[in-house]
Write an enzyme that holds these catalytic residues in place. Structure first.
Site, PDB file in Angstrom:
ATOM      1  N   GLN A   1      23.532  92.028  22.818  1.00 50.14           N
ATOM      2  CA  GLN A   1      24.738  91.412  22.251  1.00 50.14           C
ATOM      3  C   GLN A   1      24.536  90.111  21.489  1.00 50.14           C
ATOM      4  O   GLN A   1      25.089  89.950  20.396  1.00 50.14           O
ATOM      5  CB  GLN A   1      25.770  91.174  23.369  1.00 50.14           C
ATOM      6  CG  GLN A   1      27.092  90.632  22.860  1.00 50.14           C
ATOM      7  CD  GLN A   1      28.145  90.463  23.942  1.00 50.14           C
ATOM      8  OE1 GLN A   1      29.162  89.835  23.712  1.00 50.14           O
ATOM      9  NE2 GLN A   1      27.919  91.008  25.116  1.00 50.14           N
TER      10      GLN A   1
ATOM     11  N   GLU B   1      24.490  87.144  29.921  1.00 54.71           N
ATOM     12  CA  GLU B   1      25.784  86.503  29.688  1.00 54.71           C
ATOM     13  C   GLU B   1      26.242  85.613  30.838  1.00 54.71           C
ATOM     14  O   GLU B   1      26.465  84.414  30.668  1.00 54.71           O
ATOM     15  CB  GLU B   1      26.841  87.585  29.429  1.00 54.71           C
ATOM     16  CG  GLU B   1      28.277  87.095  29.384  1.00 54.71           C
ATOM     17  CD  GLU B   1      28.561  86.145  28.244  1.00 54.71           C
ATOM     18  OE1 GLU B   1      29.192  85.099  28.481  1.00 54.71           O
ATOM     19  OE2 GLU B   1      28.161  86.443  27.107  1.00 54.71           O
TER      20      GLU B   1
ATOM     21  N   ASP C   1      26.740  85.230  25.230  1.00 52.84           N
ATOM     22  CA  ASP C   1      26.112  86.114  24.251  1.00 52.84           C
ATOM     23  C   ASP C   1      26.700  85.944  22.860  1.00 52.84           C
ATOM     24  O   ASP C   1      26.048  85.445  21.949  1.00 52.84           O
ATOM     25  CB  ASP C   1      26.278  87.578  24.701  1.00 52.84           C
ATOM     26  CG  ASP C   1      25.211  87.994  25.702  1.00 52.84           C
ATOM     27  OD1 ASP C   1      24.090  87.485  25.617  1.00 52.84           O
ATOM     28  OD2 ASP C   1      25.499  88.841  26.559  1.00 52.84           O
TER      29      ASP C   1
ATOM     30  N   GLY D   1      43.183  69.477  27.269  1.00 54.68           N
ATOM     31  CA  GLY D   1      43.521  68.318  26.446  1.00 54.68           C
ATOM     32  C   GLY D   1      44.504  67.404  27.147  1.00 54.68           C
ATOM     33  O   GLY D   1      44.687  67.462  28.361  1.00 54.68           O
ATOM     34  N   GLY D   2      45.157  66.584  26.387  1.00 54.78           N
ATOM     35  CA  GLY D   2      46.076  65.608  26.966  1.00 54.78           C
ATOM     36  C   GLY D   2      47.480  66.133  27.180  1.00 54.78           C
ATOM     37  O   GLY D   2      48.340  65.404  27.666  1.00 54.78           O
TER      38      GLY D   2
END
Length: 415
Positions: A17, A139, A168, A247-248
């Site tokens: 892959q 993987e 992968d 995130g925030g």
């Protein structure tokens, strides 16, 4: 219309892959990708996870579009001569063999440079230089070694790997960028170079926000946007954060109408600060917009569980699509949890070429993922994956071999 990588020839020694993801992307951009496979067997994924007996698996077909296949016995002296001719004619050699395999075949970096000083040799490896560089990696190993698994899942459960193949396919995408960059530099220097994409490095690059949080945790001892705040315990390392946003802007996955029987009747909901008043109006909690315990992002952090529980009471009265339609009117960020069945049947993804139907001579019609990167002057046409050795004679002729020479090589077992 010309393709972005017209004239670039790729010698593809990849399998499974990570490497095929890279070379398929280059083929979609117009490169001539010549996939070198073992005679009689080919890429191991041709036979892995088959759904139709004696037919190339979807695993193989969905990773090897737009390529040509040649079969060469690399242990045969005459087969090695064919490979040398290919190296002299190609621009890039891409491989994801176990460490040292290319050298053992007799194609060290120095030997390749003798044959073609302009050749770019691009490699996927599990680890970069260090204590683990000789280890084989797949993987889920990459996800674990790159920091993804330790930070995925819920705090009261074990580490979890993601369904996205970030080890992968993610590394293949990184390698493709490295190759294109090296090709551009070659236009100035005239020289080839080595390009390395280690799977651990690629996963870590995709987990950079967690490395950010590790440093924040070491300085402050807490992270207020994590679900462990304010009552949970923070240890020395970044904890698993469930469905919290990286995130925030706090976010969480919430139940929608039908969740009792549909495992994907959920929506991701973000309590973005600029639309907080609109969120309050939609869910019928208008007083929260001015309540000092809820009016500001900082004030809301200790109450996130209660806030999402109240929002969920509203989302459970709507299907995920109804909820999304309502929320989008007010610019409230959200997204339905789409199943693979829903994605496969989505007309807009067919229209943009993100999902493509391909016809195969032995498999028939099947769906595949198209090019995720769209260029206005280089549209992608997805063509089927090659049959094993389908283009051997064609490529040999391009190298200057006569029909008689091709026949003799085949008799000798070189091709």
């Amino acid at each position: 219309m010309s393709k972005a990588l017209d004239g670039v020839r790729i010698l593809d020694f990849t399998h499974v892959q990570s490497g095929p993801t890279c070379t398929q992307l280059l083929a979609w951009f117009g490169a001539d990708v010549i996939k070198v496979e073992r005679a009689g067997a080919g890429d191991i994924t041709r036979e892995q996870l088959r759904d139709i007996p004696e037919v190339d698996s979807l695993y193989f077909t969905m990773l090897n579009h737009n390529k040509r296949s040649v079969t060469i016995d690399t242990k045969n002296p005459e087969g090695k001569q064919v490979l040398e001719a290919l190296i002299q004619k190609c621009d890039v050699l891409v491989e994801n063999f176990a460490p040292g395999a290319l050298d053992r075949m007799g194609f060290t970096w120095e030997r390749i440079q003798e044959l073609n000083p302009r050749m770019i040799v691009a490699s996927v490896k599990g680890f970069g230089p260090g204590p683990y560089e000789d280890c084989k990696v797949y993987e889920n190993v990459a996800q674990c070694a790159g920091g993804a698994a330790s930070t995925t899942g819920f705090d009261d459960g074990p580490p979890v790997v993601t369904g996205a193949q970030i080890g992968d396919s993610g590394t293949g995408l990184h390698l493709a960028l490295g190759i294109v960059t090296a090709l551009y530099q070659r236009t100035h220097t005239g020289r080839g170079q080595r390009v390395l994409a280690a799977m651990q490095d690629g996963v870590l690059n995709l987990c950079r926000v967690k490395l950010r949080d590790q440093q924040r945790l070491e300085r402050t001892g807490t992270m207020k946007e994590y679900p462990q705040y304010p009552n949970g315990q923070f240890g020395e390392a970044v904890p698993r954060a469930g469905n919290a946003s990286g995130g925030g802007q706090p976010g969480w996955i919430l139940k929608c109408k039908g969740w009792e029987t549909d495992p994907n009747a959920y929506i991701y909901f973000i309590t973005q600060a600029p639309v907080w008043a609109k969120i309050c109006n939609v869910i019928g909690k208008e007083e929260w917009a001015t309540d000092p315990d809820y009016a500001t992002p900082a004030a809301r952090l200790p109450h996130l569980k209660d806030i999402f529980a109240e929002i969920e009471r509203w989302t459970m009265t709507k299907t995920k699509f109804e909820a999304m339609q309502i929320l989008n009117k007010y610019d409230i960020p959200c997204g339905p949890i789409l199943s693979m069945k829903e994605i496969a049947e989505e007309p807009s993804l067919r229209k943009t070429g993100t999902i493509v139907e391909v016809d195969h001579p032995t498999r028939g019609k099947y769906l595949t993922v198209g090019n995720p990167i769209k260029l206005s002057d280089s549209p992608t046409e997805v063509t089927r994956s090659p049959l094993l050795g389908e283009h051997t004679d064609e490529v040999m002729a391009e190298l200057g071999y006569s029909p008689e020479q091709i026949s003799a090589l085949r008799t000798a077992g070189a091709i």
